[in-house]
Design an enzyme around this catalytic site. Sequence first.
Site, PDB file in Angstrom:
ATOM      1  CG  ASP A 166      59.329  63.247  42.733  1.00 33.20           C
ATOM      2  OD1 ASP A 166      58.494  62.341  42.627  1.00 33.20           O
ATOM      3  OD2 ASP A 166      60.245  63.238  43.573  1.00 33.20           O
ATOM      4  CG  HIS A 221      57.884  59.812  45.137  1.00 33.13           C
ATOM      5  ND1 HIS A 221      58.864  60.698  44.745  1.00 33.13           N
ATOM      6  CD2 HIS A 221      58.499  58.923  45.979  1.00 33.13           C
ATOM      7  CE1 HIS A 221      60.020  60.374  45.316  1.00 33.13           C
ATOM      8  NE2 HIS A 221      59.816  59.300  46.073  1.00 33.13           N
ATOM      9  CG  ASN A 270      49.284  72.724  56.449  1.00 31.79           C
ATOM     10  OD1 ASN A 270      48.661  71.769  56.905  1.00 31.79           O
ATOM     11  ND2 ASN A 270      50.584  72.678  56.192  1.00 31.79           N
ATOM     12  CB  ILE A 330      46.790  69.124  55.742  1.00 30.79           C
ATOM     13  CG1 ILE A 330      47.396  70.266  54.921  1.00 30.79           C
ATOM     14  CG2 ILE A 330      46.502  67.917  54.852  1.00 30.79           C
ATOM     15  CD1 ILE A 330      48.730  69.919  54.312  1.00 30.79           C
ATOM     16  CB  ALA A 386      73.081  60.566  44.755  1.00 32.87           C
ATOM     17  CE1 TYR A 424      77.562  62.464  36.135  1.00 31.57           C
ATOM     18  CE2 TYR A 424      75.358  61.740  36.756  1.00 31.57           C
ATOM     19  CZ  TYR A 424      76.379  61.802  35.833  1.00 31.57           C
ATOM     20  OH  TYR A 424      76.236  61.210  34.599  1.00 31.57           O
ATOM     21  CB  SER A 444      62.355  59.844  48.103  1.00 31.18           C
ATOM     22  OG  SER A 444      62.834  59.202  46.957  1.00 31.18           O
TER      23      SER A 444
END
Length: 748
Positions: free
Chosen positions: A14, A50, A64, A66, A175, A177, A253
């Site tokens: 990425d 991303h 966590n 955040i 994808a 494939y 994604s």
Amino acid sequence: RNINGAGVNVGVVDTGINNQFEYAPRLLAGYDFVLKKAINANTDSDFNGHGSHVSGIIGAGVNNCIISKTNNCSKDVAGVAPGANLIPIRVLGSNGSGSFADVAAGINWSTFGTTTIQPLNTTIAKPKTDIVNISLGATSDGGTLQQSLTNGVRNGQLFAIAAGNNGGATPISPANYAGTLNNTSNTGAIIAVGAVTCTSNAASSCSIASYSNRAGSITATNTPYWFLVAPGTNILSTYDGSATATATLSGTSMATPVVAGAAALLKQYWNLNGQKIAQILLTTATDIGAPGVDDIYGQGLLNLSAALQPVYVTATGPRILRSTQAGGGTQVTTLSTATTTQSSIAVSSAYKTALSSANLSVAAVDDFGRDYSYNLSSLYTTTNSKNYYLEQMFSSMDKNVATKQIVTEGSKLTFTQIEPKQNYFDDENLGIKNSTNKSNTQLASMSLNTQLSDSQAMTYGINSNTNNFFGFANTPFENAGFIVNKTFDNPYLGFNGSQNFAGFSSKINNEWNIATGVVNSFNPLTKYQSNNDPYQTSTTTLPKQNITSGFLELSKQTDDNKFAVSFGSTMEKAGLLGGSTDPLFGITDKSNTMFVSLKNAKNIGGDTWIAGSYNQGLTLKNGQQDSLVSSSSNLISQSWSLGLIQSNVLSKEDRFGIAFNQPLVVKSGSLNLSVPTGLDYDSGEMQYENRKISIAPTAIERNVEANYYLPTSPVSGLSLTGVYRMNPDNNDSNPSQKVVAVRWQSLF
């Protein structure tokens, strides 16, 4: 153990990964193919956001803080595999674009740890990364990625690749494939991932996102068979810029790392290769949309909960690997999942409770070779259920009416003619079953005693009772009508099964007699196996256990007393004390029990008799190869009975009886087990540990039974029976059982 993806390396192909979040210690060294340089561990490599967003979905830690930076972090970012290691493989620049050449190089590096493209079919012991997430794509890569993907799959990696956000009918490259390479030797290790929008946690609330590419036509491409969907709309995750940077994004994604995280969990716990992980995720997906594999959702919605459970596609249930003690290797037993009790391990009530109390768990594997802890306690079955006693009660009552004797000079024929056995009670609620099946009566049992001379006699019996010739023969206890474990029978002569026997006797003098006999019977446990219908014999899958006994009896009889002592041996094939088991719990190929039996019946006045019986056995130490049971100690078992019978109580030829009974129980003894505990995933071999369990119960069953029989005509009669069981099946946690039955029957 805790399943969080710990130790699994997930490569993120990425824009890089922000190192400012709690997963920084799990951020391993990677490579930047845009700037052509290595990325050190715990180094910020994302200048777009991303890749960090994708990484947070895969592996952000639980709680966590955040966002909130408080102790209440329940709404903060948490990844699917919060213990997984993340490896930045930067192939896209800060503007989010890049070349397929860099993507191919990045995939190659994820496999071999080198920037040099390797020849096709190159193999290594372990790839650089276990799972590879590719949340990028374009209309076509011109075949650039084929060799890199092929090498990765052949080296055991799993690739989760985004289907694309064009709202199209088929996935874009790479994808696509999934539908081409998956038809070669790479079958099943590339998953194309589409996105769904869900309005709740229910699968039924999820539908394909408007932006997501679909699976493709099942008639035109194979991609739908390697296509999953996962939540991809409005996904909150980590982002670039600071230690608290987050973003809510939508796209395939975002759905793809959900699948990659799920794959990491499977990899951590079972160390499977990419092909098996893909097959599990595809097999366990929740079918949404059109039934079966379809053009939109492919195999369906990712179902992580189902993927973590045992999966049986070709087998019928858990497979337990048993060590082969002679020569090495393993044997496999497959348990059935057709009934709620799985398979049946039919064991004698003499030791069932002790086995259950041992809470024995073994490692069983599913169709993908994954091991699970499987508790065997629910599989133990005996015939001593409430329904069993009801059946035996009515059967005994029927025989009170149907059993007849024909006595001629020098012989006595005892036989029973009844209608074919009917199921009187429903197993679920004990409701009466109405049957319209009308059948002719048939011979149920028969025994013939023949006097050969003044001092010698012989007997032959089919499905009958040895008391017609041995033991309490020629006393009121010969056919006493008691039903609790055939109270006054010798339990070692067939373990309460149907007895086929032959015998010979010779008088020593006017009072003393010596006799010998051979008994062969089938264990009733093979007849009461089905959970839905415990009396149905046609569907049993348990082996018929052949039980053969030989014994010698010395007896003394006068007009008002009979005493008998017998010594013998019972040989069982594939069982122990009446337990008929499958190979999983095969106690022994053959077990030998030596026994002694004492019986005494005495007339105490008029038509009143009392009797007592005591039986004790010694089962010799034995074992079974290829079984969980490696050996057993010598087992001591015993039973006893006391009873009273009085005739002509209220009417001529009526009979009243009462008995106190302890059914056969193991008093001392143990089993030595070789228990599978789990797979060693480095060697792939099942591990075993030795365990010793006592099969002597801590509580002893005691029974009280009373019965009354009144003949109402030569061919009809009324029977009343009551049974009270304390500590049923030798288990003090079982409630006491009280059963009362009234039966009138007439033969026509």
